[in-house]
Design a protein around this motif. Structure first.
Motif, PDB file in Angstrom:
ATOM      1  N   CYS A 137       3.048   3.471  -5.004  1.00  0.00           N
ATOM      2  CA  CYS A 137       2.908   2.462  -3.945  1.00  0.00           C
ATOM      3  C   CYS A 137       1.748   2.849  -3.031  1.00  0.00           C
ATOM      4  O   CYS A 137       0.999   2.011  -2.567  1.00  0.00           O
ATOM      5  CB  CYS A 137       4.209   2.364  -3.167  1.00  0.00           C
ATOM      6  N   TRP A 138       1.637   4.154  -2.771  1.00  0.00           N
ATOM      7  CA  TRP A 138       0.493   4.689  -2.021  1.00  0.00           C
ATOM      8  C   TRP A 138      -0.255   5.594  -2.994  1.00  0.00           C
ATOM      9  O   TRP A 138       0.319   6.558  -3.517  1.00  0.00           O
ATOM     10  CB  TRP A 138       0.969   5.513  -0.824  1.00  0.00           C
ATOM     11  N   LYS A 139      -1.499   5.295  -3.259  1.00  0.00           N
ATOM     12  CA  LYS A 139      -2.258   6.066  -4.245  1.00  0.00           C
ATOM     13  C   LYS A 139      -3.336   6.902  -3.566  1.00  0.00           C
ATOM     14  O   LYS A 139      -4.158   6.359  -2.823  1.00  0.00           O
ATOM     15  CB  LYS A 139      -2.960   5.114  -5.234  1.00  0.00           C
ATOM     16  N   PRO A 144     -13.154   5.456  -0.657  1.00  0.00           N
ATOM     17  CA  PRO A 144     -12.490   4.418   0.148  1.00  0.00           C
ATOM     18  C   PRO A 144     -12.574   3.031  -0.475  1.00  0.00           C
ATOM     19  O   PRO A 144     -11.899   2.112  -0.040  1.00  0.00           O
ATOM     20  CB  PRO A 144     -13.258   4.456   1.474  1.00  0.00           C
ATOM     21  N   TYR A 145     -13.411   2.879  -1.513  1.00  0.00           N
ATOM     22  CA  TYR A 145     -13.593   1.543  -2.111  1.00  0.00           C
ATOM     23  C   TYR A 145     -12.614   1.296  -3.247  1.00  0.00           C
ATOM     24  O   TYR A 145     -12.641   0.247  -3.868  1.00  0.00           O
ATOM     25  CB  TYR A 145     -15.043   1.402  -2.604  1.00  0.00           C
ATOM     26  N   SER A 146     -11.757   2.287  -3.545  1.00  0.00           N
ATOM     27  CA  SER A 146     -10.794   2.113  -4.635  1.00  0.00           C
ATOM     28  C   SER A 146      -9.471   1.612  -4.080  1.00  0.00           C
ATOM     29  O   SER A 146      -9.100   1.935  -2.948  1.00  0.00           O
ATOM     30  CB  SER A 146     -10.566   3.438  -5.347  1.00  0.00           C
ATOM     31  N   MET A 147      -8.797   0.851  -4.890  1.00  0.00           N
ATOM     32  CA  MET A 147      -7.505   0.254  -4.514  1.00  0.00           C
ATOM     33  C   MET A 147      -6.481   1.350  -4.161  1.00  0.00           C
ATOM     34  O   MET A 147      -6.181   2.192  -5.001  1.00  0.00           O
ATOM     35  CB  MET A 147      -7.030  -0.560  -5.731  1.00  0.00           C
ATOM     36  N   PRO A 148      -5.962   1.363  -2.922  1.00  0.00           N
ATOM     37  CA  PRO A 148      -5.061   2.449  -2.509  1.00  0.00           C
ATOM     38  C   PRO A 148      -3.574   2.142  -2.714  1.00  0.00           C
ATOM     39  O   PRO A 148      -2.717   2.856  -2.194  1.00  0.00           O
ATOM     40  CB  PRO A 148      -5.368   2.576  -1.019  1.00  0.00           C
ATOM     41  N   GLY A 149      -3.267   1.076  -3.467  1.00  0.00           N
ATOM     42  CA  GLY A 149      -1.859   0.701  -3.651  1.00  0.00           C
ATOM     43  C   GLY A 149      -1.443  -0.296  -2.586  1.00  0.00           C
ATOM     44  O   GLY A 149      -2.099  -0.407  -1.542  1.00  0.00           O
ATOM     45  N   TYR A 150      -0.357  -1.025  -2.850  1.00  0.00           N
ATOM     46  CA  TYR A 150       0.087  -2.062  -1.907  1.00  0.00           C
ATOM     47  C   TYR A 150       1.074  -1.537  -0.871  1.00  0.00           C
ATOM     48  O   TYR A 150       1.723  -2.319  -0.188  1.00  0.00           O
ATOM     49  CB  TYR A 150       0.700  -3.241  -2.668  1.00  0.00           C
ATOM     50  N   GLY A 151       1.238  -0.210  -0.792  1.00  0.00           N
ATOM     51  CA  GLY A 151       2.041   0.395   0.267  1.00  0.00           C
ATOM     52  C   GLY A 151       3.447  -0.165   0.357  1.00  0.00           C
ATOM     53  O   GLY A 151       4.161  -0.304  -0.640  1.00  0.00           O
TER      54      GLY A 151
END
Ligand code: PEP
Ligand code: MN
Length: 383
Positions: A137-139, A144-151
């Protein structure tokens, strides 16, 4: 440490002998004493330090023995994974499934990163009899430009999907202590009843997080080895924070022993996920470290997991599955695998995930995965 037996158990009882023998097997010096009240007598076994320090041992070694009422510590714990002599491993439940040494190896599978397809993936996996799902959920990302998950949204999608599919356990990664409370709140809001395992990833160096997980007794913790780990010592060090329990300090900087007696969370799983590779030509993404399973089994009591997805890094030439086969040559308790999307993907665009798509095992290949794990369990006599 003092083991208090159930009232009514006498000194000569075989359950007292069993506890004494176990203490001796661990290098302790046990001594029996009777506490006599006017209506009862209670046997207490004092465990004094011998070749091993009592404070280094986890409560579970004695609390699960027949006839044991409670364990009381008289000095603050300094629990380690080291199992000293005795060959017992810790078993604990993930939903209705128990994992640990000598029990069948189990599979946890799911996407690298949770997206809205998780509901369908959970249903599909469940149809194959897979009862444990993973999803980030948190990656942790390198840029900073990569998808960090939908938390938080992803936690909700994941727990709702797991609840609706009847998944026994959910594995997800936490990077910061505050995320634990978020998971707990969404667990309450979604009414998910299975076990939630929180894992700490290879890139996360956060001792405050590990210490916080040491106080979440209902969440088992899976520790992945660090990218630069040189050996199992890395996992022993990470685990120590979780096993230590709450520590309280006096104004003069000394430990407040009376306030620090409680042990930490000993529902710890150790996960081998590969280490930084030294050969740039290697087809693998990381250097597989499956062989560490042997060292872990010999020296530690914690259940052992292998993640063959991240060390392989690609399904080209079936590398993840070859890596899985290699991992299953060792006696392990859990496999964590990324995948579950249909080979053709979801929707008209053939969506196959937000991250780590190359290494994702298509849903259609899961019967092979399950067959390999079955074969492992037969080979190691775990059925
Ligand atoms: C993962 O399991 O998705 C993950 C990020 O793992 P690791 O920390 O091992 O790279
Ligand atoms: Mn991943």
């Amino acid at each position: 440490m003092i083991i208090q037996m159930h009232a009514g158990i006498r000194k000569e009882d075989p359950r007292v002998t069993e506890a004494m023998n176990k203490a001796r097997a661990y290098g302790l010096k046990p001594k029996v004493s009777m506490v006599e009240g006017s209506h009862y007598e209670v046997v207490e076994i004092y465990l004094k330090d011998g070749s091993m320090q009592t404070s280094a041992l986890s409560d579970h070694l004695f609390s699960a023995l027949p006839g044991v009422e409670t364990i009381r510590r008289v000095v603050p714990p300094k629990v380690t994974l080291f199992k000293n002599g005795d060959r017992d491993g810790k078993h604990f439940a993930l939903g209705s499934t128990t994992i640990g040494a000598k029990l069948p190896c189990r599979l946890v599978a799911g996407p690298c990163t949770v997206d809205t397809n998780i509901t369908e993936i959970a249903q599909k996996l469940k149809h194959l009899g897979i009862t444990m799902i993973r999803g980030g959920c948190w990656k942790p990302r390198s840029r900073p430009y990569s998808m960090p998950g939908y938390g938080e949204n992803a936690v909700r999608w994941l727990l709702e999907a797991a609840r609706n599919a009847g998944m026994e356990a959910v594995f997800t990664e936490v990077m910061e202590s505050e995320q634990i409370a978020t998971v707990r709140r969404i667990q309450r809001e979604t009414g998910y009843q299975g076990t939630i395992v929180l894992w700490v990833g290879a890139r996360t160096e956060n001792s405050l997080l590990l210490a916080a997980l040491g106080k979440q007794y209902d969440f088992p913790v899976m520790l992945k080895n660090g990218l630069c780990a040189k050996g199992v010592g890395n996992l022993f060090e990470r685990a120590e924070w979780v096993l230590a329990g709450p520590m309280r300090w006096n104004r003069d900087g000394s430990l407040d022993a009376n306030a620090s007696m409680e042990a930490g969370n000993d529902k710890v799983i150790l996960c081998l996920r590969g280490t930084e590779k030294t050969d740039p030509q290697s087809a693998y993404r990381f250097h597989p470290n499956h062989d560490w399973a042997e060292t872990l089994r010999a020296n530690s009591w914690a259940p052992i997991a292998i993640d063959p997805s991240h060390s392989a890094g690609t399904m080209k030439d079936d590398l993840v599955l070859k890596n899985l086969r290699a991992a299953l040559q060792h006696d392990i308790d859990l496999i964590m695998l990324e995948g579950g999307y249909p080979a053709s993907g979801f929707g008209t665009n053939g969506f196959r995930g937000l991250c780590d798509n190359e290494q994702s095992v298509p849903f259609e290949r899961f019967p092979e995965v399950l067959a390999m794990i079955d074969e492992h369990n037969r080979t190691f006599n775990k059925k």
